[in-house]
Each structure stands twice: as structure tokens, then as C-alpha cells.
Enzyme design. Sequence first.
Site, PDB file in Angstrom:
ATOM      1  N   SER A   1       4.512   4.049   2.407  1.00 63.36           N
ATOM      2  CA  SER A   1       4.508   2.688   1.887  1.00 63.36           C
ATOM      3  C   SER A   1       4.512   1.724   3.061  1.00 63.36           C
ATOM      4  CB  SER A   1       5.727   2.436   0.993  1.00 63.36           C
ATOM      5  OG  SER A   1       5.755   1.077   0.571  1.00 63.36           O
TER       6      SER A   1
ATOM      7  N   ARG B   1       5.430  12.674 -13.688  1.00 63.25           N
ATOM      8  CA  ARG B   1       4.116  13.237 -14.053  1.00 63.25           C
ATOM      9  C   ARG B   1       3.506  14.027 -12.893  1.00 63.25           C
ATOM     10  NH1 ARG B   1       3.693   8.222 -16.055  1.00 63.25           N
ATOM     11  NH2 ARG B   1       2.103   7.583 -14.530  1.00 63.25           N
TER      12      ARG B   1
ATOM     13  N   HIS C   1       7.748   2.924  -5.122  1.00 64.29           N
ATOM     14  CA  HIS C   1       7.229   1.923  -6.046  1.00 64.29           C
ATOM     15  C   HIS C   1       7.844   0.582  -5.661  1.00 64.29           C
ATOM     16  CE1 HIS C   1       5.205   1.610 -10.192  1.00 64.29           C
ATOM     17  NE2 HIS C   1       4.392   2.242  -9.378  1.00 64.29           N
TER      18      HIS C   1
ATOM     19  N   GLY D   1       4.493  14.063   0.547  1.00 62.24           N
ATOM     20  CA  GLY D   1       5.295  12.849   0.559  1.00 62.24           C
ATOM     21  C   GLY D   1       4.461  11.633   0.260  1.00 62.24           C
TER      22      GLY D   1
ATOM     23  N   HIS E   1      -2.656   2.277   0.031  1.00 61.42           N
ATOM     24  CA  HIS E   1      -1.773   3.067  -0.817  1.00 61.42           C
ATOM     25  C   HIS E   1      -2.385   4.418  -1.183  1.00 61.42           C
ATOM     26  CE1 HIS E   1       1.387   3.629  -3.905  1.00 61.42           C
ATOM     27  NE2 HIS E   1       0.438   4.201  -4.600  1.00 61.42           N
TER      28      HIS E   1
ATOM     29  N   ASP F   1       8.887  13.556   2.210  1.00 58.21           N
ATOM     30  CA  ASP F   1       9.277  12.310   2.868  1.00 58.21           C
ATOM     31  C   ASP F   1       8.646  11.112   2.192  1.00 58.21           C
ATOM     32  OD1 ASP F   1       6.608  11.712   4.113  1.00 58.21           O
ATOM     33  OD2 ASP F   1       7.043  13.533   5.232  1.00 58.21           O
TER      34      ASP F   1
ATOM     35  N   GLN G   1       2.709  -2.067 -14.001  1.00 61.58           N
ATOM     36  CA  GLN G   1       2.541  -1.233 -15.180  1.00 61.58           C
ATOM     37  C   GLN G   1       3.729  -1.386 -16.129  1.00 61.58           C
ATOM     38  OE1 GLN G   1       2.815  -0.316 -11.972  1.00 61.58           O
ATOM     39  NE2 GLN G   1       1.436   1.361 -11.454  1.00 61.58           N
TER      40      GLN G   1
END
Length: 753
Positions: A558, A133, A112, A555, A61, A518, A258
Site C-alpha cells: 500500500s 474471499r 484497505h 502479501g 494497487h 506481509d 464498496q
Amino acid sequence: MPDAPRPTLDTVAVATQDPGREQPWADLGLKADEYAEIREILGRRPTSSELAMYSVMWSEHCSYKSTKVHLKQFSEIPQETPVGKMLAGIGENAGVIDVGQGYAVTFKVESHNHPSFVEPYQGAATGIGGIVRDILAMGARPVAVMDPLRFGPLDEPDTHRVLPGIVAGVGGYGNCLGLPNIGGEAVFDETYLGNPLVNALCVGVLRHEDLHLAKASGVGNQVILYGARTGGDGIGGVSVLASETFDADGPAKRPSVQVGDPFMEKLLIECTLEIFAAGLVAGIQDLGGAGLSCATSELASAGDGGMHVELDRVPLRDSTLAPEEILMSESQERMMAVVEPADVEAFLAICAKWDVEAVVIGEVTDGERLIIDWHGQTVVDVPPRSVAHDGPTYNRPFARPSWQDALQADGAEKLARPATGDELRETVVRLAASPNLCDKSWITDQFDRYVLGNTVLAQPSDSGMIRIDEETNLGVAVSTDCNGRFAKLDPYAGAQLALAESYRNVATGGAKPLAISDCLNFGSPEDPDVMWQFAEACRGLKDGCLELGIPVTGGNVSLYNQTGETAILPTPVVAVLGVIEDVTKRTPTGFQAAGEAVFLLGETREELSGSEWASVVHGHLGGKPPVVDLAAEKALAELLAAGVGLLTSAHDLADGGLAQALVESALRHDVGVSVELAGDAFVGLFAESAGRVVVTVAAADGAALEALAAGHGVRATLLGTTGGDALEVAGQFTLPIAEVREAWSATLPAALA
């Protein structure tokens, strides 16, 4: 009872004296050769804190270790946009583009996915918080968000578990921040069952002189952590880190997802923007994936010296956290700033004004090391670049899958087709009511689309559009798109088709496409088939951007979106941002009034493979996707920009072909349409050829549109006229708007009631 004593702190001195201690490197996701490389870098075994930092920063990641060999080709694309030079690009928190009049816009899309499967609401909510953020860290005020989503089949129980929570999380966090959600997607496919995709995009606006970068420079400058306190949530959110790995007698295993607090983030946004306005920041970084490990190592690595941090100064929500856990926590709503000593007092005063906790936790040093102490003892002493930027690089094997040729040979053009007008009519209604084409207002009504008062276009328009200057009406438009079926059939062409559709969607509103971001969602990189798909998609995007003349600003990747042997459809989501000089002159989506001429711009071919018709009616996926003609896309976009003021509406043709475009255009304002199709009516209605837009003009302006189209080399075909209360295809069928609206609008409420 008193707390049980903690084990002896694993300091650098202990690590040097105790080189043979067994460490849980494999449990933290590291390979044997990676652990050996860490020992070689340090000249000793790592401390437990260092091991934790390397494990999470070298995770897929954070390090892109399986994909950066393919991503680097994006740097071959000139960093110029149709307006001017890109101000910040790949490697920064987000790309920044000059849009004229002294303004710049920053935008980025990230994933996510895995947290949203584990805990849908918080996973999606903190996805929005994190991307906001990233935009804030560039010096920009966030002004809008978008949410490209993918789910399993609508009738699956697990879709009913994750979808409501994900949608509520996106809306709950974004609405509390006061940011309009101006677009996105909601796509359903069996491969996303167990692997929902939650991609989040944010757009921010800044003046050129307000740009800030993530670097720690200036010896003696102070490092300030501000925002929410650090807790145990999010430990292991990026890697497989869990607290008991380091301290089996400590607190129970902590959640990996989180927990967000949007009201704290709103304070953090306003506080940070005031700090920027006061000129108090020399460098800044948000705390997202990998938390303090990422922020400290990246800031130090990008700066011109080292950094020394006193970790015990970090404000905690849980006093039992060990240093490893503090370094790994992904608690939300936190930022890290580098501030000159003379400005610290003013910085802290602004934070106090906004009720944002802020603490000086370290300083920039003249060395080349990142040193972190815990109660006076050194637990981390590393070269920061080795943590943040010089992680492992894998050249994973990849090859065209053995099944690819057979898949492409199984074209949908051979499938049984509707033969009569009644069958065509039934097919139009069936597709309009299908999960991927139906009314998505059950989702989008949970989002505030118009807060802040500058939203010009939003769902269900082709793109979202925001005014960024209230005096000149300068604005930007953004779209996200990807058809995973096309990418499965041909990942090179599929990535370009995603790029082309997003590019076209921005252009239909009258904006000039400038740049892309992307979010590349794929299965396991350990599968050579998946890596081939990824490599081909990257190559397709690079070649496509070169031909269109727009850069990749940054970008996200994942991977491991896979259940057993079943990977998701390759899903390279492409976001395109464009600029429009005057938003009051944009071209709307949907028929506006009766009596207007309806034209089809572009060429229709018998291209049915990967189409919504083949999927919904036949459950079929095979063949080759539509032909990509990026030169034609560019000419079409230029025509659409030149047609602003002449065109009364424009809507791109994509999933569902002309039939769905006519349905959506008619439903927008309950304005019917009558068209006449030359040739095969089925192909005309349901083919999904790219590079097409249905537009309207005043009846008297038809000749002017034809002349404009001819001047741009774009075919313009007169289809018919708006008006009435039905969708009529001459010689085939008449479909009342009320009937198709009932079918179109009932699907999601019925399934999710």
C-alpha cells in the site's frame, strides 16, 4: 420520460476506424508513456472499456509497478517451511502451507487503507470481506481474521471520526460471517492522521487435495459469475475511474468505496465450499480490486487459452451501468469460476440451493485473447497477460535520505530519566495508560473472539491460536507486528524487528513458526526517501527470512499513504504463522498463580531509541533501533517450543520493555509479582531490546528451566516470584495492581466516550 440516448458504443471496430479520438487516459491515472504502450500492444487506440481495464490493472494497487523490482527478491527464499514444501505461494490469491496430518493452512494480510479513510465503516468491512474471499478462493474454509490498525493521535477529532467506524466495520462484517477475530494491533501516531491503516488478515484451513488455483484452462469450459449483483459502488476504488469520465450525460458520480453485505458473503462461502466438495471447479477467482477486469484477465492470463465473455449477461443492480463501469465495479461478494460443461447444471443447482445468483457469462477459448462483447459488439479484444501481468515496471530513484544520519545521531539514551523509585513508579503508570500500551478491550470487545468454538488464544495474548483438528488438537498460531518508529530510524532493521517480534509472539504460545505474509504500508513512491525506505525494508525481510529459514508466502503493498509532504512512518506489517501439534499444551500469556518463579529469557541492553518511553515522555524519535539478532531469536523460539509443559506462562517483551510486560502479565489474572533488578533499574524496566521473553515456572522447576535455557544458548535470569496484589521492584517501588489497572483501562473509554 424515456432515458436519454447513450453515446455510440465505443467498440473495437470504432476504435480501429477512429484512431485519433481524444481519450481521458490522464484522468484515469495513466502516464503518457503508459498510454502509448497500450496503443502499441493493441496496434490501435484502446476502446473506452479497454482503457478502463488497463488503467485500473496498471494502477499501483494492482500492478505493483513501483515495487515489483524490490519484491522479486522474496523469490530467492527457499519455498520450504520447517514442516514441508509450500503448496502455493507468491502470485496466488494467498499462500498455502503444509502443516502436517494432511492439512494445509492458507493466510494473507492486505490493506484497505484509503477506502477506510473516506468511509470508515464500509472501507474496513469490505477489507475483511475481500481478504476472506482470497482465502476462500484457495479452496479453504476461512476460520479466523485479524486486524492490524493504525490511527492518528487519540485526541485528534479525525481519529474520533475514523476509529469508531473502522472498528465497527471490522467487527460488524467479521461477526456476521461467524469468524473469530483472534488478534491484531491498534497503534497511534501523528503520521497516521489522515492516513489510517486498515490491514486485514484471514486464515483458512483445507486438506491438501482441496487446493484450488486461479486459472482458466480447458477449451470450452464455462465461465460462471456468481454471488451478489454488480452495482455502481466501488468504481474508482482502486484507480481514479469515475463514471462521468466516459459518459458525462450519464448518472452522477458514483461512490468510490464498496458497500458490503456480510450475510451474502456467508452464503457465498457455504455455497463455494459445497461446490468444492462436489468437485465442480476447474479454476476460481474472487472479485476484489478491479472487479471483473481483474478476474477475467488474471484467470485467462494464468490459463492455457483465451476467454470470451458476454458482458451483458452480468446481473446488475443498476441497469444504467455502461460496460466500462461494469468492468470496473468493485461490488462485493462476487466470485468467478471455470467449470466443465458437464458440471454446469450441478454448479447452478448448488448456487440455487444457497440462494446465490449464478450466470454463465463466457467460456474458455483456444485463442490467446480476452474478448468481451456487449450486446453482440466487441468492446474488449486484448492479450490478457498484457492487462494482468505485463504492466509497466518502474525503477524509481531511491537514495538514503539526507536527514537519516542526523536522525540516527539523535539517540534517546541522552534524554532525562527518572532518578528515584517514585519517578520510576510514575513512569510505569504513565506508559501503561498511554494510547499504544493501554487496554484495547474497547476495540476488541466489539469482535467475537470465540465463535466456532476453536479459538485457543486471542487478544490480549501474544498471538492468536486456532484448533484446526478437533480429534488430534492440531492448531496454528498467528501474530502481526510492526513498530513504525524503529522502521523510520532504520527501515532494514525495522523490518527485521517486525519479523522478529511476530516470530517471537507465535513462539511464546509454543508454536513453531513456519512462514510469513506481509503488508507493506509506505508513503509516495515518487519520493526517493520513501522508495529507499521500501527497498531497505524488503531487503531486511528477505535477509531475515533467509536466516530464520521461513518463506514469504505473499502479501500486499500500500503506497501513497501520505498527506502533503508528510509520509506515514514506514510500516511493514509482518504476519507470522506457526503450527502447534497439540493446542491443549500451549503456553498461556500472563501469570497464572502465586508462588511461581519469574525468569527473563534473553539479553537486556541500554536500547531506548524509538522506545515507547522516549515517545510518550519526551515526544522524541531519534537514534538507532535495538540490535537485531535473528540467530538468538531462533534459539529462543526453539527453547520456548521445548519448554511447553514446563513453562506456566510466557509473554514477549516489546513496546514498553520489561515494565509493560510485567504489568500485562500481572493484570491478566490479577496475580502480583515481586522482582529484583540488577544494575540500572530504569534500563532494566524500559529498554526495548529484542529477543526477550518473561516466563514463569513452578518454583521447583527453576533449575530445569535454567538447564534447558543453557542447552539452547539462551540467557535465563531469575527476576523474582509471583504473588500478592502489587507489582513490586525491590528497593524502588510498590505499585498496586488495582491502581495500574485503573490507569490502563481508562484511556480509550475516556477518549472515545
